[in-house]
Design a protein around this motif. Sequence first.
Motif, PDB file in Angstrom:
ATOM      1  N   UNK A   1       0.445  -4.307   6.936  1.00 17.80           N
ATOM      2  CA  UNK A   1       2.010  -4.114   6.483  1.00 17.80           C
ATOM      3  C   UNK A   1       2.272  -3.955   5.255  1.00 17.80           C
ATOM      4  N   UNK A   2       3.464  -3.632   4.862  1.00 18.88           N
ATOM      5  CA  UNK A   2       3.675  -3.314   3.553  1.00 18.88           C
ATOM      6  C   UNK A   2       3.262  -2.146   3.263  1.00 18.88           C
ATOM      7  N   UNK A   3       3.275  -0.979   4.013  1.00 14.74           N
ATOM      8  CA  UNK A   3       2.931   0.591   4.177  1.00 14.74           C
ATOM      9  C   UNK A   3       3.996   1.331   3.530  1.00 14.74           C
ATOM     10  N   UNK A   4       3.955   1.986   2.504  1.00 14.15           N
ATOM     11  CA  UNK A   4       4.900   2.817   2.074  1.00 14.15           C
ATOM     12  C   UNK A   4       4.044   4.260   1.861  1.00 14.15           C
ATOM     13  N   UNK A   5       5.021   5.325   1.910  1.00 14.56           N
ATOM     14  CA  UNK A   5       4.391   6.869   1.559  1.00 14.56           C
ATOM     15  C   UNK A   5       5.107   7.350   0.369  1.00 14.56           C
ATOM     16  N   UNK A   6       4.393   8.006  -0.314  1.00 20.53           N
ATOM     17  CA  UNK A   6       4.778   8.621  -1.287  1.00 20.53           C
ATOM     18  C   UNK A   6       5.184  10.322  -1.016  1.00 20.53           C
ATOM     19  N   UNK A   7       6.501  10.615  -0.563  1.00 16.56           N
ATOM     20  CA  UNK A   7       6.663  11.875  -0.077  1.00 16.56           C
ATOM     21  C   UNK A   7       6.637  12.683  -1.527  1.00 16.56           C
ATOM     22  N   UNK A   8       6.128  13.823  -1.389  1.00 11.78           N
ATOM     23  CA  UNK A   8       5.802  15.075  -2.435  1.00 11.78           C
ATOM     24  C   UNK A   8       4.747  14.512  -2.927  1.00 11.78           C
ATOM     25  N   UNK A   9       4.049  13.305  -3.130  1.00 15.27           N
ATOM     26  CA  UNK A   9       2.904  13.002  -3.671  1.00 15.27           C
ATOM     27  C   UNK A   9       2.268  13.737  -4.975  1.00 15.27           C
ATOM     28  N   UNK A  10       1.121  14.242  -5.182  1.00 21.54           N
ATOM     29  CA  UNK A  10       0.605  14.709  -6.193  1.00 21.54           C
ATOM     30  C   UNK A  10       1.647  15.808  -6.771  1.00 21.54           C
ATOM     31  N   UNK A  11       2.141  16.885  -6.045  1.00 25.76           N
ATOM     32  CA  UNK A  11       3.181  17.890  -6.436  1.00 25.76           C
ATOM     33  C   UNK A  11       4.163  17.118  -7.051  1.00 25.76           C
TER      34      UNK A  11
ATOM     35  N   UNK B   1       0.895  -1.167  -0.177  1.00 27.82           N
ATOM     36  CA  UNK B   1       0.132   0.068   0.134  1.00 27.82           C
ATOM     37  C   UNK B   1       1.014   1.131  -0.159  1.00 27.82           C
ATOM     38  N   UNK B   2       0.674   2.201  -1.114  1.00 32.15           N
ATOM     39  CA  UNK B   2       1.054   3.161  -0.963  1.00 32.15           C
ATOM     40  C   UNK B   2       0.398   4.573  -0.522  1.00 32.15           C
ATOM     41  N   UNK B   3       0.651   5.324   0.445  1.00 35.41           N
ATOM     42  CA  UNK B   3      -0.195   6.256   0.713  1.00 35.41           C
ATOM     43  C   UNK B   3       0.185   7.661  -0.102  1.00 35.41           C
ATOM     44  N   UNK B   4      -1.003   8.375  -0.280  1.00 32.60           N
ATOM     45  CA  UNK B   4      -0.811   9.412  -1.233  1.00 32.60           C
ATOM     46  C   UNK B   4      -1.586  10.706  -1.004  1.00 32.60           C
ATOM     47  N   UNK B   5      -1.402  11.758  -1.104  1.00 32.13           N
ATOM     48  CA  UNK B   5      -2.240  12.910  -0.944  1.00 32.13           C
ATOM     49  C   UNK B   5      -1.736  14.136  -1.918  1.00 32.13           C
ATOM     50  N   UNK B   6      -1.709  15.396  -1.477  1.00 30.89           N
ATOM     51  CA  UNK B   6      -1.264  16.597  -2.360  1.00 30.89           C
ATOM     52  C   UNK B   6       0.407  16.786  -2.183  1.00 30.89           C
ATOM     53  N   UNK B   7       0.762  16.729  -1.008  1.00 34.37           N
ATOM     54  CA  UNK B   7       2.341  16.920  -0.966  1.00 34.37           C
ATOM     55  C   UNK B   7       2.889  15.803  -0.183  1.00 34.37           C
ATOM     56  N   UNK B   8       2.368  15.049   0.704  1.00 34.08           N
ATOM     57  CA  UNK B   8       3.021  13.949   1.604  1.00 34.08           C
ATOM     58  C   UNK B   8       2.635  14.300   2.880  1.00 34.08           C
ATOM     59  N   UNK B   9       1.813  15.350   3.455  1.00 34.48           N
ATOM     60  CA  UNK B   9       1.573  15.575   4.919  1.00 34.48           C
ATOM     61  C   UNK B   9       0.300  14.603   5.123  1.00 34.48           C
ATOM     62  N   UNK B  10      -0.666  14.836   4.450  1.00 35.91           N
ATOM     63  CA  UNK B  10      -1.681  13.893   4.758  1.00 35.91           C
ATOM     64  C   UNK B  10      -1.361  12.358   4.757  1.00 35.91           C
ATOM     65  N   UNK B  11      -0.930  12.211   3.640  1.00 31.62           N
ATOM     66  CA  UNK B  11      -0.179  10.748   3.499  1.00 31.62           C
ATOM     67  C   UNK B  11       0.610   9.901   4.390  1.00 31.62           C
ATOM     68  N   UNK B  12       1.262  10.671   5.158  1.00 33.02           N
ATOM     69  CA  UNK B  12       2.117  10.096   6.180  1.00 33.02           C
ATOM     70  C   UNK B  12       1.136   9.881   7.476  1.00 33.02           C
TER      71      UNK B  12
END
Length: 454
Positions: A434-444, A411-422
């Motif tokens: 388990x298997x949780x990842x975060x896309x820093x920067x996300x949509x931007x 699972x990759x969490x995603x938002x506008x810039x990364x703050x909500x995804x964390x």
Amino acid sequence: MFLETVRSEGLAHLSYLIGDGGEAFVIDPRRDCEPYLAIADRHEARITRIFETHRNEDYVVGSCELAQRTGAVIHHGAAFPFGYGKPAAEGERFTAGALQLAVLETPGHTAESLSFALYDTATGDDEAVAVFTGDTLFVDGSGRIDLYPDSPEEAAARLHDSIHRKLLPLGDSVPLFPAHGAGSVCGASIAARELSTLGYERRHNRELSLTREAFIRHKSAEQPYQPPYFRQMERLNGEGPPLLGPERWPQPVSAADFAAAQAGGMQLVDLREPEAIAGALIPGSLAIPLEMLGAFAGWFLSYERDIGLVSHHPLHIAEAVTRLHRLGYERIRLWLKEGLHGWEVTGRPYATVPAIHATELKRRLESHQPFTLLDVRSRSEIAAAALPGATEIYLGELPGRLNDIPVERPIVTFCGTGRRSIIAASILLQQGFSGVEVCLGSLAACKAVGCPLR
């Protein structure tokens, strides 16, 4: 005559202090009321009256706190049975020097909503020089109507009539001073700028160009999110919030004491930036970067349990306490000495959230690699730009929709810039994913590297 704005970060709340002749009025004060006292002192004025535009849902109003400090009289709408203050009715005027504040009953957002027109009697005419519109009219928007006890159509009709029959007739040149700016949960499309006039809004505010029937249909079709803490705010702001009194500071404690409090049921809130949180966080903690605290603490934190804070910087702790107090949280007990470093050096376990770059996300999408992209942005954001194949769940609703998330793949969490995804990633970890990842920067970041968008 003076007029000053007090802004509350994280809530997009705007309050005002106006005065003349040694007296001052405050409109919609926040709970931490020192700024109003400082401004009044600077102008050598005494705060004599406090006006509320409505019973607020998104923060604890500071009227009782400020009245206790100043002896000022509190005024609010008569259509709700407040447990404090005095009702104010259409046509009443309150004077401070050459300043006059006239009451306008503007129901729609709530039944008791008021607006206040400001006049300068020294000019000899009766044209308003400003209007304070609360949550009735915003810059490029208008107030939500889903909190009204009547039907959406009836509330929308009242809101339309309040705007077109009470506010706009004050005159095109009148400056507009609403209770919220961009990012507030009280309006769907508030512009980022704070400066506007009634004439500019009449010509350019898309909602004001609609016919009465079209406006009613448009507002009735809105589906704004309702954070659960709204009920607590409505109760406190109806009865009269308890006084804060002297500043209550959480106690700095060792990692051992912090861990023991967590084991006893204390909620842990990590205030650091997403990049730091992704590197290491205390298992079971909720990650809410400080800038997001006002917007999301009320979705996830219980009022019935103690709160412990994680940050290495005492100033961040102080700001977090202030922001939580604005939301009515009182049980902020502890903070971790030395932040996460103080936890790590004791050998205690910590979790991590692997961060993936937008280029890696782009590669996975283009190669059709199996994974779950969890987009936690709002409906309006997703409608404007989204990645194909994403599972779309608004962040505030995530705890109640965990069963909608596939668990058999990463699972990759995603938002506008990364703050909500964390924040989303920390919630998933709390719930045993388990298997949780975060896309820093996300949509931007995705836009910068050319991710496919729909």
